[in-house]
Design an enzyme around this catalytic site. Structure first.
Site, PDB file in Angstrom:
ATOM      1  N   SER A 159       1.054  -1.405   0.035  1.00  0.00           N
ATOM      2  CA  SER A 159       0.118   0.069   0.022  1.00  0.00           C
ATOM      3  C   SER A 159       0.907   1.152  -0.114  1.00  0.00           C
ATOM      4  CB  SER A 159      -0.850   0.166   1.223  1.00  0.00           C
ATOM      5  OG  SER A 159      -1.394   1.271   1.394  1.00  0.00           O
TER       6      SER A 159
ATOM      7  N   TYR B 103      -2.286  -0.989  10.332  1.00  0.00           N
ATOM      8  CA  TYR B 103      -2.218  -1.192   8.710  1.00  0.00           C
ATOM      9  C   TYR B 103      -0.852  -0.588   7.983  1.00  0.00           C
ATOM     10  CZ  TYR B 103      -4.155  -1.090   4.048  1.00  0.00           C
ATOM     11  OH  TYR B 103      -4.257  -1.584   2.771  1.00  0.00           O
TER      12      TYR B 103
END
Lengths: 254, 255
Positions: free
Chosen positions: B133, B146
């Protein structure tokens, strides 16, 4: 299988040998009309003929990319030949090796002139043509030298380092014109340039073998490895990728 | 656009039942590969495509991973697309939430790799692609676990590449930018937030799941045999401008 660069017109500088030649041949196979560029006319004409014989579209243009007027004329030539330009691959590069305190100012200027100014000139004169065509892609051939040093390569590393922020600026400013810009950063690739490069290393005799040992995949790269990455960035396969740099180095930079 | 032919290849895609994961499964299948999708929920996959088989698997359970891949024979491609996000301010972040995010996003990537490396077909370059990401590079308030897990994935990509090159396996990643999925609904459903966020992306829009298919096919094909240890940002240019001037309120909880 359909060709992914159908209807595209690419200018690839420094494409009479090495990676540039591989990129020109690969793009032509995928349907692009290619302008081959270099200062070796004989070699350039031969590549042009071979591509045309194989059913591709190609035209050689002799130009020194460190000359703004010659690059501008080359861009005009591309439009005359193929009616538009949609892909720019500033690829030409020279080494200019020597210690920072020992290379001549001429060597510094010449290296920056080809490796940095040459890239800028192609963008300077080529981008308006991409805008006219409704969009396109810029694939700058940088180097892992954009991120790391090599012994006695000060001008080379400095010029290659400057290409990454230049690429990011083009990505940012021209996205609204449907233009993407990315950089490919080759590591040790078996081209004429690498054999000149090793001469600057203190361990010139063994550095290639040592370099192969430094890769994760245990081999030198080929010009085709680089051409495949250039094709990825030039084509719609990377349609949402811009401002990115990708090293093609067998894992040296890990 | 079709240049990459993966006919004869077998791919395992973790998180293949998720939105991005499923788009990647379809992309691989359209290129000719046989795909095994691992996920805890498989309703999106079941019966959807002749070339995609679903195997139900809880990726936060390492023992479960072993049994899920038991019957898969030789493979050519492993894609780790499983990912969860639990967001909370740092002073309220629960240990259980941290563990869940790390188990699914990072730990399962390693143990899937451990389990499947011996299954890679000999004689051609194997391909492992982790879906990371851009949040491994850009901070987002609340997304502590995350972003850290995705940063861990980037490091793991580099590390695995150093060891698996000798086994003729390349390990790379794709870092999607903000992609329109259920996970980011809070951002793109709010018109004001959405347009402010899109204004920070050079290409002027968020990613669609399908945008990540081209980079995946490149990294799964022989076009990238000399590329390893790399992460390709597929973000419309967002990381290249480092999301300059982005209002932190726009990032909150909405990677």
């Amino acid at each position: 299988m359909s060709k992914i660069l159908e209807n595209q017109v690419a200018i690839i500088t420094g494409s009479t040998s090495g990676m540039g030649e591989a990129i020109a041949r690969r793009f032509a196979k995928q349907g692009a009309a290619v302008v081959i560029n270099g200062t070796n006319e004989e070699r350039g004409k031969k590549i042009e003929e071979e591509i045309v014989q194989e059913g591709g579209k190609a035209a050689f243009y002799k130009a020194d990319v460190s000359s703004a007027s010659e690059v501008e004329a080359m861009v005009d030539f591309a439009v005359e030949q193929f009616s538009k330009v949609t892909i720019l691959v500033p690829n030409a590069g020279i080494l200019g090796n020597g210690l920072a305190t020992e290379i001549s100012l001429e060597t510094w200027d010449k290296t920056l002139g080809v490796n940095l100014n040459g890239v800028y000139y192609l963008c300077r004169y080529g981008l308006p043509k991409l805008i006219e065509a409704g969009g396109g892609t810029v694939v700058i051939n940088a180097s892992i030298a954009s991120f790391k040093s090599f012994p006695q390569h000060p001008a080379y590393c400095a010029s290659k380092g400057a290409l990454i922020p230049l690429m990011k600026n083009i990505a940012q400013d021209y996205a609204e014109h449907n233009i993407r810009a990315n950089a490919i950063c080759p590591g040790p690739v078996d081209t004429p340039l690498i054999w000149d490069s090793v001469k600057a290393f203190p361990n010139a005799d063994s550095i290639i073998d040592e370099t192969i040992g430094m890769t994760c995949v245990g081999r030198l790269g080929t010009p085709d490895d680089v051409a495949e990455a250039a094709l990825f960035f030039a084509s719609d396969q990377s349609s949402f990728v811009t401002g990115a740099s990708l090293t093609i180095d067998g894992g040296i930079m890990t | 656009m079709k240049t990459i032919d993966l006919t004869g290849k077998t791919a395992v895609v973790s998180g293949g039942g998720g939105e991005i994961g499923y788009a990647l499964c379809v992309g691989l299948a359209d290129a000719g590969a046989k795909v095994v999708a691992l996920d805890i929920k498989t309703d999106r996959v079941d019966g959807s495509n002749d070339r995609i088989t679903a195997v139900r698997s809880d990726l936060s359970d390492i023992a479960g991973i072993s049994s899920a891949v038991e019957d898969i024979g030789e493979i050519d491609i492993l894609v780790h697309a499983a990912g969860v996000n639990i967001a909370a301010p740092v002073t309220e972040f629960e240990e259980q939430a941290w563990d869940t995010v790390f188990d699914v996003n990072l730990k399962s990537a390693f143990f899937l790799t451990k389990e499947l490396v011996p299954r890679f077909r000999a004689g051609c370059t194997g391909k492992i692609v982790f879906i990371s990401s851009i949040s491994a590079r850009l901070g987002y308030p609340g997304l502590h676990a995350y972003t850290a897990s995705k940063g861990g994935l980037d490091a793991l990509i580099r590390n695995l590449s150093t060891e698996l090159g000798a086994k003729n396996i390349c390990v790379n990643g794709i870092a999607p930018g903000t992609t329109k999925t259920g996970m980011t609904k809070g951002l793109w459903e709010d018109e004001k937030k959405c347009s402010a966020h899109e204004a920070t992306i050079p290409m002027g829009r968020m990613a669609d799941c399908k945008d990540h298919v081209g980079p995946l096919l490149f990294l799964c094909s022989d076009m990238s045999d000399y590329v390893t240890g790399q992460v390709v940002c597929c973000d419309g240019g967002l990381t290249s401008v480092q999301a300059d001037f982005i209002n932190l309120n726009l990032r909150e909880g909405n990677e």
